[in-house]
Design a protein around this motif. Structure first.
Motif, PDB file in Angstrom:
ATOM      1  N   LYS A 133      54.899  36.650  50.345  1.00 11.67           N
ATOM      2  CA  LYS A 133      54.622  37.554  51.463  1.00 11.67           C
ATOM      3  C   LYS A 133      55.871  38.320  51.866  1.00 11.67           C
ATOM      4  O   LYS A 133      55.818  39.530  52.150  1.00 11.67           O
ATOM      5  N   GLN A 134      57.025  37.632  51.879  1.00  9.46           N
ATOM      6  CA  GLN A 134      58.293  38.295  52.222  1.00  9.46           C
ATOM      7  C   GLN A 134      58.686  39.317  51.164  1.00  9.46           C
ATOM      8  O   GLN A 134      59.208  40.394  51.477  1.00  9.46           O
ATOM      9  N   ILE A 135      58.434  38.992  49.900  1.00  2.00           N
ATOM     10  CA  ILE A 135      58.752  39.940  48.824  1.00  2.00           C
ATOM     11  C   ILE A 135      57.920  41.209  48.989  1.00  2.00           C
ATOM     12  O   ILE A 135      58.430  42.329  48.866  1.00  2.00           O
ATOM     13  N   LYS A 136      56.650  41.048  49.284  1.00  2.00           N
ATOM     14  CA  LYS A 136      55.786  42.217  49.472  1.00  2.00           C
ATOM     15  C   LYS A 136      56.200  43.008  50.714  1.00  2.00           C
ATOM     16  O   LYS A 136      56.123  44.241  50.739  1.00  2.00           O
ATOM     17  N   MET A 181      58.141  31.772  40.903  1.00  2.00           N
ATOM     18  CA  MET A 181      56.683  31.670  40.940  1.00  2.00           C
ATOM     19  C   MET A 181      56.092  32.695  41.917  1.00  2.00           C
ATOM     20  O   MET A 181      55.073  33.330  41.646  1.00  2.00           O
ATOM     21  N   ALA A 182      56.740  32.870  43.048  1.00  5.27           N
ATOM     22  CA  ALA A 182      56.263  33.808  44.064  1.00  5.27           C
ATOM     23  C   ALA A 182      56.315  35.253  43.577  1.00  5.27           C
ATOM     24  O   ALA A 182      55.540  36.098  44.029  1.00  5.27           O
ATOM     25  N   SER A 217      55.374  27.263  50.534  1.00  9.61           N
ATOM     26  CA  SER A 217      56.631  28.013  50.446  1.00  9.61           C
ATOM     27  C   SER A 217      56.495  29.180  49.476  1.00  9.61           C
ATOM     28  O   SER A 217      57.001  30.277  49.738  1.00  9.61           O
ATOM     29  N   ILE A 218      55.805  28.963  48.367  1.00 14.20           N
ATOM     30  CA  ILE A 218      55.594  30.036  47.389  1.00 14.20           C
ATOM     31  C   ILE A 218      54.794  31.176  48.014  1.00 14.20           C
ATOM     32  O   ILE A 218      55.147  32.353  47.865  1.00 14.20           O
ATOM     33  N   ARG A 219      53.750  30.833  48.746  1.00 16.46           N
ATOM     34  CA  ARG A 219      52.931  31.877  49.397  1.00 16.46           C
ATOM     35  C   ARG A 219      53.749  32.659  50.418  1.00 16.46           C
ATOM     36  O   ARG A 219      53.664  33.891  50.497  1.00 16.46           O
ATOM     37  N   VAL A 220      54.561  31.951  51.201  1.00 10.02           N
ATOM     38  CA  VAL A 220      55.351  32.625  52.243  1.00 10.02           C
ATOM     39  C   VAL A 220      56.424  33.517  51.617  1.00 10.02           C
ATOM     40  O   VAL A 220      56.658  34.640  52.077  1.00 10.02           O
TER      41      VAL A 220
END
Length: 373
Positions: free
Chosen positions: A76-79, A99-100, A70-73
């Motif tokens: 990715k959405q933030i970027k 954390m993301a 979930s943190i990785r996804v």
């Protein structure tokens, strides 16, 4: 000047979902752009006219290894959207989003919507929740507390420095309620006599909202007021227990449980007295809703509730887990119409002056502008 882009990250639905929809409704659409990144518990159609973009990802309530994905996804959405502000809602999404967002160039706001460490749970769990909050606190710019009690809880637990905390009281959509259709649900729809004295509560039928205390209170009220009926607007895992108590004590025909409904306020309109007997409560949004519907309140004196209900002024406060005291308060309102009306009138004043959703949006707008301008 371009719009301020806000990316909302949210896992918990229910009350948080209602809060966000209400906030987005009143945020200035000429100044703010809203992106939703939310869990599988949300419905895209609910945000059709509220959010500019809607992304749905897997986020689970329980802590586990799936959180790393979930943190990785979320990162990715933030970027992808490159927002000016990340707004993380509730404990789980708050930890994941912060954390993301580490190392990315934006501002981050977190709203726990009620601290997890204030729930009634083991001391070990409380310490774990408080520890997670302390570790994550450095990774956001502001933490929004929904009441003064929530702010004080954060200070007591040393979650962060006071200057990082900002209180923005919850609110209710007064305008929508006043412009809406009233009287959609009739007493006869629930087989309640027109002359009955109706005592109700809105909330999950689960330990936090103390439906077991409500039904024990109901038995005591029924002994004194034979034509009393009781309504629980909600559903939950204690429903069978509550129904059995009413059956064992001979008033099952006077207890009405609606299950989950789309428009709880239509049922609140049937109440003569409205209750919230919670064991813990980050805010208790139903309380200003009761005031909005012009209902006298009996509530427990716990956590944030005394920030909303002032005993003997706009409602009556009772001890947690005290069915006898709650029944005495309800019977007092039944017997004293003038006192009851005075509480209602003060409640109407308070909900308009303190708990209007449009005020909530304005305070958010000011905070967002201060963070990015």
């Amino acid at each position: 000047m371009r719009k301020i882009r806000i990316l909302h990250v949210v896992q918990a639905a229910g009350g948080v979902d209602c809060y966000i929809r209400m906030l987005l409704k009143y945020l200035d659409k000429e100044e703010f752009e809203n992106i939703m990144v939310c869990s599988q518990d949300f419905h895209k159609g609910d945000y059709k006219r509220l959010a500019d973009c809607f992304e749905q990802i897997e986020m689970n309530r329980a802590i586990g290894m799936s959180d790393l994905k979930s943190i990785r996804v979320v990162r990715k959405q933030i970027k992808k959207y490159n927002p000016d502000i990340i707004y993380a809602h509730s404990s789980k999404a708050g930890a994941i989003a912060r954390m993301a967002d580490i190392g990315l160039k934006n501002r981050c706001v977190y709203n726990p919507h009620g601290w997890a460490f204030n729930m009634r749970c083991s001391e070990k769990k409380k310490m774990m929740y408080a520890g997670i909050e302390k570790m994550a606190a450095p990774f956001c710019d502001k933490i929004i507390c929904i009441s003064d009690a929530e702010k004080q809880s954060a200070l007591d637990k040393k979650i962060c420095k006071e200057e990082k905390l900002q209180v923005i009281f919850n609110g209710v959509d007064i305008k929508a309620y006043e412009n809406g259709t009233h009287g959609k649900v009739k007493r006869e729809d629930l087989n309640i006599p027109e002359d009955a004295f109706v005592v109700g509560m809105v909330g999950r039928i689960s330990p936090q909202k103390a439906p077991d205390v409500f039904v024990r209170m109901a038995k005591l009220v029924k002994d004194e007021v034979p034509n009393a009926h009781f309504v629980i607007v909600g559903s939950g895992n204690q429903e069978a227990e509550v129904r059995k108590y009413a059956e064992d004590n001979g008033f099952e025909d006077s207890l009405h449980i609606t299950g989950w409904v789309n428009d709880p306020m239509s049922y609140v309109e049937l109440f003569d007295v409205a209750c919230l007997l919670s064991r813990w409560e980050g805010f208790g949004l139903v309380l200003p809703e009761y005031m909005m519907a012009e209902k006298p309140i009996v509530a427990t004196s716990v956590d944030a509730i005394p920030n909303i209900v002032r005993n003997e002024e706009n409602g009556l406060l009772v001890e947690v887990d005290n069915a006898a005291e709650a029944s005495e308060a309800v019977i007092r309102l039944y017997r004293n119409a003038k006192f009851k009306q005075n509480l209602v009138l003060q409640g109407i004043k308070d909900v308009h002056s303190k708990f209007d959703a449009q005020r909530v949006a304005k305070e958010h707008e000011k905070l967002f502008e201060e963070l990015v301008r």
